[in-house]
Design a protein around this motif. Sequence first.
Motif, PDB file in Angstrom:
ATOM      1  N   PRO A  50       0.787  -1.238   0.000  1.00  0.00           N
ATOM      2  CA  PRO A  50       0.000   0.000   0.000  1.00  0.00           C
ATOM      3  C   PRO A  50       0.815   1.282   0.000  1.00  0.00           C
ATOM      4  O   PRO A  50       0.262   2.357  -0.213  1.00  0.00           O
ATOM      5  N   HIS A  51       2.123   1.174   0.233  1.00  0.00           N
ATOM      6  CA  HIS A  51       2.927   2.380   0.379  1.00  0.00           C
ATOM      7  C   HIS A  51       3.866   2.611  -0.798  1.00  0.00           C
ATOM      8  O   HIS A  51       4.878   3.304  -0.662  1.00  0.00           O
ATOM      9  N   ILE A  52       3.540   2.072  -1.960  1.00  0.00           N
ATOM     10  CA  ILE A  52       4.321   2.333  -3.168  1.00  0.00           C
ATOM     11  C   ILE A  52       4.206   3.806  -3.524  1.00  0.00           C
ATOM     12  O   ILE A  52       3.102   4.351  -3.638  1.00  0.00           O
ATOM     13  N   VAL A  53       5.333   4.485  -3.684  1.00  0.00           N
ATOM     14  CA  VAL A  53       5.328   5.900  -4.053  1.00  0.00           C
ATOM     15  C   VAL A  53       4.704   6.049  -5.442  1.00  0.00           C
ATOM     16  O   VAL A  53       5.133   5.408  -6.397  1.00  0.00           O
ATOM     17  N   GLY A  54       3.652   6.858  -5.521  1.00  0.00           N
ATOM     18  CA  GLY A  54       2.979   7.091  -6.794  1.00  0.00           C
ATOM     19  C   GLY A  54       2.078   5.965  -7.248  1.00  0.00           C
ATOM     20  O   GLY A  54       1.573   5.996  -8.372  1.00  0.00           O
ATOM     21  N   GLY A  55       1.826   4.968  -6.405  1.00  0.00           N
ATOM     22  CA  GLY A  55       0.991   3.832  -6.789  1.00  0.00           C
ATOM     23  C   GLY A  55      -0.451   4.239  -7.054  1.00  0.00           C
ATOM     24  O   GLY A  55      -0.985   5.147  -6.414  1.00  0.00           O
ATOM     25  N   LEU A  56      -1.100   3.547  -7.986  1.00  0.00           N
ATOM     26  CA  LEU A  56      -2.468   3.901  -8.353  1.00  0.00           C
ATOM     27  C   LEU A  56      -3.474   3.608  -7.245  1.00  0.00           C
ATOM     28  O   LEU A  56      -4.577   4.140  -7.256  1.00  0.00           O
ATOM     29  N   ALA A  57      -3.102   2.758  -6.269  1.00  0.00           N
ATOM     30  CA  ALA A  57      -4.014   2.488  -5.155  1.00  0.00           C
ATOM     31  C   ALA A  57      -3.293   2.631  -3.812  1.00  0.00           C
ATOM     32  O   ALA A  57      -3.663   1.996  -2.834  1.00  0.00           O
ATOM     33  N   SER A  58      -2.259   3.457  -3.780  1.00  0.00           N
ATOM     34  CA  SER A  58      -1.503   3.640  -2.543  1.00  0.00           C
ATOM     35  C   SER A  58      -2.304   4.461  -1.533  1.00  0.00           C
ATOM     36  O   SER A  58      -2.999   5.410  -1.892  1.00  0.00           O
ATOM     37  N   ALA A  59      -2.184   4.101  -0.263  1.00  0.00           N
ATOM     38  CA  ALA A  59      -2.847   4.833   0.816  1.00  0.00           C
ATOM     39  C   ALA A  59      -2.262   4.379   2.146  1.00  0.00           C
ATOM     40  O   ALA A  59      -1.941   3.205   2.310  1.00  0.00           O
ATOM     41  N   TRP A  60      -2.124   5.315   3.086  1.00  0.00           N
ATOM     42  CA  TRP A  60      -1.573   4.925   4.394  1.00  0.00           C
ATOM     43  C   TRP A  60      -2.673   4.667   5.413  1.00  0.00           C
ATOM     44  O   TRP A  60      -2.405   4.257   6.529  1.00  0.00           O
ATOM     45  N   PHE A  61      -3.933   4.892   5.033  1.00  0.00           N
ATOM     46  CA  PHE A  61      -5.062   4.476   5.863  1.00  0.00           C
ATOM     47  C   PHE A  61      -6.215   4.065   4.958  1.00  0.00           C
ATOM     48  O   PHE A  61      -6.306   4.506   3.809  1.00  0.00           O
ATOM     49  N   ASP A  62      -7.069   3.181   5.468  1.00  0.00           N
ATOM     50  CA  ASP A  62      -8.201   2.730   4.661  1.00  0.00           C
ATOM     51  C   ASP A  62      -9.404   3.626   4.905  1.00  0.00           C
ATOM     52  O   ASP A  62      -9.301   4.684   5.541  1.00  0.00           O
ATOM     53  N   ASN A  63     -10.580   3.231   4.434  1.00  0.00           N
ATOM     54  CA  ASN A  63     -11.761   4.084   4.523  1.00  0.00           C
ATOM     55  C   ASN A  63     -12.330   4.207   5.923  1.00  0.00           C
ATOM     56  O   ASN A  63     -13.314   4.917   6.128  1.00  0.00           O
ATOM     57  N   GLU A  64     -11.725   3.520   6.888  1.00  0.00           N
ATOM     58  CA  GLU A  64     -12.140   3.652   8.281  1.00  0.00           C
ATOM     59  C   GLU A  64     -11.030   4.238   9.151  1.00  0.00           C
ATOM     60  O   GLU A  64     -11.145   4.256  10.381  1.00  0.00           O
ATOM     61  N   GLY A  65      -9.956   4.696   8.518  1.00  0.00           N
ATOM     62  CA  GLY A  65      -8.842   5.258   9.261  1.00  0.00           C
ATOM     63  C   GLY A  65      -7.854   4.227   9.765  1.00  0.00           C
ATOM     64  O   GLY A  65      -6.864   4.571  10.428  1.00  0.00           O
ATOM     65  N   VAL A  66      -8.090   2.948   9.467  1.00  0.00           N
ATOM     66  CA  VAL A  66      -7.192   1.876   9.910  1.00  0.00           C
ATOM     67  C   VAL A  66      -5.894   1.931   9.109  1.00  0.00           C
ATOM     68  O   VAL A  66      -5.910   2.120   7.891  1.00  0.00           O
ATOM     69  N   ALA A  67      -4.783   1.757   9.793  1.00  0.00           N
ATOM     70  CA  ALA A  67      -3.477   1.802   9.128  1.00  0.00           C
ATOM     71  C   ALA A  67      -3.346   0.654   8.132  1.00  0.00           C
ATOM     72  O   ALA A  67      -3.685  -0.491   8.440  1.00  0.00           O
ATOM     73  N   THR A  68      -2.875   0.971   6.934  1.00  0.00           N
ATOM     74  CA  THR A  68      -2.577  -0.073   5.955  1.00  0.00           C
ATOM     75  C   THR A  68      -1.164  -0.590   6.197  1.00  0.00           C
ATOM     76  O   THR A  68      -0.329   0.088   6.783  1.00  0.00           O
ATOM     77  N   LYS A  69      -0.901  -1.791   5.723  1.00  0.00           N
ATOM     78  CA  LYS A  69       0.417  -2.391   5.930  1.00  0.00           C
ATOM     79  C   LYS A  69       0.738  -3.323   4.779  1.00  0.00           C
ATOM     80  O   LYS A  69      -0.155  -3.840   4.093  1.00  0.00           O
ATOM     81  N   GLU A  70       2.031  -3.537   4.578  1.00  0.00           N
ATOM     82  CA  GLU A  70       2.458  -4.501   3.578  1.00  0.00           C
ATOM     83  C   GLU A  70       2.195  -5.901   4.114  1.00  0.00           C
ATOM     84  O   GLU A  70       2.540  -6.212   5.262  1.00  0.00           O
ATOM     85  N   GLN A  71       1.558  -6.734   3.308  1.00  0.00           N
ATOM     86  CA  GLN A  71       1.216  -8.074   3.771  1.00  0.00           C
ATOM     87  C   GLN A  71       1.002  -8.998   2.581  1.00  0.00           C
ATOM     88  O   GLN A  71       0.711  -8.556   1.468  1.00  0.00           O
ATOM     89  N   PHE A  72       1.135 -10.301   2.827  1.00  0.00           N
ATOM     90  CA  PHE A  72       0.855 -11.292   1.795  1.00  0.00           C
ATOM     91  C   PHE A  72      -0.632 -11.632   1.813  1.00  0.00           C
ATOM     92  O   PHE A  72      -1.207 -11.915   2.867  1.00  0.00           O
ATOM     93  N   ILE A  73      -1.253 -11.591   0.644  1.00  0.00           N
ATOM     94  CA  ILE A  73      -2.605 -12.110   0.485  1.00  0.00           C
ATOM     95  C   ILE A  73      -2.513 -13.603   0.190  1.00  0.00           C
ATOM     96  O   ILE A  73      -3.263 -14.413   0.731  1.00  0.00           O
ATOM     97  N   VAL A  74      -1.569 -13.950  -0.656  1.00  0.00           N
ATOM     98  CA  VAL A  74      -1.248 -15.355  -0.950  1.00  0.00           C
ATOM     99  C   VAL A  74       0.262 -15.524  -0.817  1.00  0.00           C
ATOM    100  O   VAL A  74       1.028 -14.741  -1.384  1.00  0.00           O
ATOM    101  N   GLU A  75       0.687 -16.527  -0.060  1.00  0.00           N
ATOM    102  CA  GLU A  75       2.119 -16.795   0.111  1.00  0.00           C
ATOM    103  C   GLU A  75       2.372 -18.277  -0.127  1.00  0.00           C
ATOM    104  O   GLU A  75       1.720 -19.125   0.469  1.00  0.00           O
ATOM    105  N   ASN A  76       3.303 -18.545  -1.026  1.00  0.00           N
ATOM    106  CA  ASN A  76       3.607 -19.934  -1.400  1.00  0.00           C
ATOM    107  C   ASN A  76       2.335 -20.697  -1.794  1.00  0.00           C
ATOM    108  O   ASN A  76       2.194 -21.876  -1.503  1.00  0.00           O
TER     109      ASN A  76
END
Length: 459
Positions: free
Chosen positions: A302-328
Amino acid sequence: MTNGQIKVQSRAADELNVAEEVSKLEEVGERLIKQALAKGASQVEVGVSKDLGLSVQVRNQQVETLEYNRDNSFGLTVYFGQKKGIATTSDLTPEGLDLAVDAACNIAKYTQPDPCSGLADKSLMASQSIDLKLDIPMGITAEKAQALAKECELAGTSEEKVSQSEGASFSSHRNIRFYANSHGFSAAIPSTRHSLSCVLIAEDEQGMQRDYWYSVARDASLLESAESIGKKAATRVAARLGGKKLSTQKAPVLMIPEVARGLVGNLCSAIQGSSIYRKSSFLIDSLNQQVFPKFVQIQEKPHIVGGLASAWFDNEGVATKEQFIVENGDLQTFLLGSYSARRLNMQPTGHAGGVHNLHLATMDIEFNEMIKKMDKGLIVTDVMGHGINLVTGDYSRGASGFWVENGEIQHFVQEITIASNLKTMFRDLVAIGNDIDYRSSHLTGSWLLAEMTIAGQNG
């Protein structure tokens, strides 16, 4: 607006004093939250979106439309215990906002209590702002916008085999997304989005074909050149000429990135909280289970500089974080806002409003190598229709593309249907190419699928 009615403005269409606007929004948010609390609300949240910009469309080197826009949207949600009321308005005058507060409070008093309603927990609020460099205005004027669109169209129509144009378009928009709640959270994300596109038509004895190309970016300097976009659109539409029929069969399918990212979208829809708690997803029992082959890694950044969907908080003010949706290959998380998290007795994942820049790890394989690896099968370049059942995973869509034999493209094909099941398609994914398409928040290369049913002329 026709060409004769256009009054060209030399003033930049994205002029905006961001600091001043954000300050005003903060004052309005604070006042309305206090006002709703004074009326008895236990929790309050405010969301505002302000957008301005222009768009222009030309056809045959004539301006067909030139539109300036300046839009405001405001939403207020109040909670009286577990009762919820929502009011929206585009009237941001003090009188209009007062009416919205009254309306939201009155609605809440007559709704049924919902034990899962309420703000996200205060401990989850984003506390550290991040400059993601999303706001890069280009000082665009009507003259510049028209010139870009005309240059793009001319580059396309000048190419051999292009018979006519369906137009070229340029748009540039600047937005401020503001959110505040009674936890004390208040923040805004200003951003820009610029795009340039061209749609062309080619014709032969078999009929007409239509194709396009486009570029989109936060920073206009990162857009492809107008000439390049027009020429790519011309190359793509010319390649569609000389098409042949295809018989019904089962064969490997290679989906180009623009199509493959749609499958990523299907995955997101299937694992969003509302689909899970409503039991309307084919992946309802797949958390921490293998969904893809082991080589598949889908990471949210979520913190890619200039990313088309980058944001440091979501629509409820919750902090976004880098995470795996699918891993291995294993599904690591559902996509949860606070409401769906409570319904599932889980924790919010920072996905109120959607995902933020999904990045699929690619294999070190070029697109042409993937064609050779497929040997015989179908390259899908376009899909149409809505034949996707997220409850069962059944997938059936109209398609067009190119037939491949002996690792070489043979001819264009259309009027076919491709069908399978998303579970099977995910499980039998053979490879992800390194031809990543960066014009989306779902960053992926081409997908090579082991097999799909292709319904053709005798289907």
